[in-house]
Design a protein around this motif. Structure first.
Motif, PDB file in Angstrom:
ATOM      1  N   ARG A 132      -0.234  -1.143   2.767  1.00 42.99           N
ATOM      2  CA  ARG A 132      -0.510  -0.860   1.355  1.00 42.99           C
ATOM      3  C   ARG A 132      -0.097   0.558   0.954  1.00 42.99           C
ATOM      4  O   ARG A 132      -0.211   0.935  -0.215  1.00 42.99           O
ATOM      5  N   TYR A 133       0.371   1.339   1.913  1.00 43.12           N
ATOM      6  CA  TYR A 133       0.708   2.748   1.654  1.00 43.12           C
ATOM      7  C   TYR A 133       1.683   2.929   0.486  1.00 43.12           C
ATOM      8  O   TYR A 133       1.425   3.747  -0.407  1.00 43.12           O
ATOM      9  N   PRO A 134       2.802   2.170   0.435  1.00 43.34           N
ATOM     10  CA  PRO A 134       3.748   2.359  -0.683  1.00 43.34           C
ATOM     11  C   PRO A 134       3.147   2.046  -2.051  1.00 43.34           C
ATOM     12  O   PRO A 134       3.524   2.656  -3.053  1.00 43.34           O
ATOM     13  N   THR A 135       2.220   1.081  -2.083  1.00 45.81           N
ATOM     14  CA  THR A 135       1.615   0.714  -3.371  1.00 45.81           C
ATOM     15  C   THR A 135       0.493   1.673  -3.771  1.00 45.81           C
ATOM     16  O   THR A 135       0.181   1.796  -4.956  1.00 45.81           O
ATOM     17  N   ILE A 136      -0.124   2.341  -2.789  1.00 46.65           N
ATOM     18  CA  ILE A 136      -1.194   3.301  -3.091  1.00 46.65           C
ATOM     19  C   ILE A 136      -0.620   4.676  -3.408  1.00 46.65           C
ATOM     20  O   ILE A 136      -0.956   5.289  -4.426  1.00 46.65           O
ATOM     21  N   THR A 138       1.880   6.071  -4.826  1.00 47.35           N
ATOM     22  CA  THR A 138       2.965   6.027  -5.809  1.00 47.35           C
ATOM     23  C   THR A 138       3.164   7.429  -6.405  1.00 47.35           C
ATOM     24  O   THR A 138       2.381   8.354  -6.152  1.00 47.35           O
TER      25      THR A 138
END
Length: 312
Positions: A132-136, A138
């Motif tokens: 989820r790192y890329p979506t968190i 941002t």
């Protein structure tokens, strides 16, 4: 210049007690330290901003640290270098300059903690929620974290300095080698209990929040690493976190030394020296630690150095 003008607009800075034999060695040492801090920190920021491959949340958030270090070193060292070569009876500073210096000195210390806190959050998300790192993390989140780190520090320090500026002052000597909040309210003959209470609360809240946040994030990271079976991932996580933790421990040790020595008036010169080191050691070591430990940054620096050597 009449006495009234001197008394209220021009202040005398006590400065460091340096023997005549040590004046020039101390000046040269501090000058070299300042030049190194400026070159290394500006170099790291320039390298990160210039290389698109380094435009990652971890590196972008780290940029705030060298920018803050540049501000902290510049707030103190140029004035200190000037005062070292100036006769103690002529180390003057205007009241306005003193207030500005005090603000940026405290802003440097406060922002050092808040920036390391948002960097810890980034490491926590990257290790505990890698999918989820890329979506968190941002661009919007990075702006929010950056604004929070600087905004909270500016507000807290702004209140701290404002409480001292509101006071009238009946003294004209800064009993320190630079201007800080304590130096400002000690100029007053009024009741400064509000300043002392807020200053103590400010320090306790900042340090407890910082230590608590770092401890909590690293505890959760440690639990994930212990439960994880991927040794390569765990090794990378430990290496990345150790860099951040090393920088934080250096900051904490430097800050606690200054606070501890404040309690003992007999060690005033040691306190002054420790506060100088607080503006020299973390800003000088931070780019070295990150430059050597962060693989991507290290590779870019080595590549740049090799290209310059080959071009010659």
């Amino acid at each position: 210049m009449d006495n009234l003008t001197f008394r209220y607009n021009i202040l005398l800075v006590e400065g460091l007690k340096i023997t005549p034999q040590s004046t020039y060695p101390a000046f040269v040492l501090l000058l070299i330290s300042y030049v190194f801090i400026m070159v290394s920190n500006i170099g790291i920021v320039t390298q990160i901003l210039a290389e698109k491959s380094l435009h990652q949340p971890m590196h972008i958030l780290f940029c705030h640290l060298p920018l803050n270090d540049i501000m902290g070193a510049t707030a103190l060292l140029p004035h200190l270098l000037r005062d070292i070569l100036t006769d103690p009876s002529e180390r003057y500073i205007t009241y306005v300059e003193c207030v500005i210096q005090a603000f940026f000195n405290h802003l440097y210390g406060t922002t050092s903690h808040t920036v390391l806190m948002i960097m810890a959050f980034d490491r926590y998300v990257a290790i505990n929620n890698p999918l989820r790192y890329p979506t968190i993390m941002t661009n919007k989140m990075m702006v929010k974290l950056s604004a929070a780190a600087w905004g909270v520090a500016i507000v807290l320090v702004g209140i701290l300095i404002s409480l001292s500026v509101r006071l009238s002052h009946c003294r004209s000597v800064i009993q320190n080698h630079f201007c800080d909040n304590a130096s400002l309210f000690k100029l007053s003959c009024e009741d400064v209990i509000v300043n002392n209470v807020y200053g103590l609360t400010f320090t306790v809240v900042l340090f407890s929040s910082s230590i608590g946040w770092i401890f909590m994030t690293y505890l959760k990271i440690a639990i994930v690493c212990l439960k994880g079976k991927n040794k390569a991932t765990n090794s990378k996580a430990i290496k990345t976190c150790s860099t951040h933790l090393a920088v934080y421990v250096i900051l904490l040790a430097s800050g606690f030394t200054v606070i501890f020595l404040h309690r003992f008036s007999a060690h005033s010169e040691n306190r002054k020296l420790s506060s100088v080191m607080f503006h020299v050691i973390p800003p000088g070591l931070n780019p070295v630690i990150y430059g050597l430990q962060a693989k991507e940054i290290r590779q870019k620096i080595v590549k740049l150095f090799r290209n310059k050597v080959n071009s010659k």
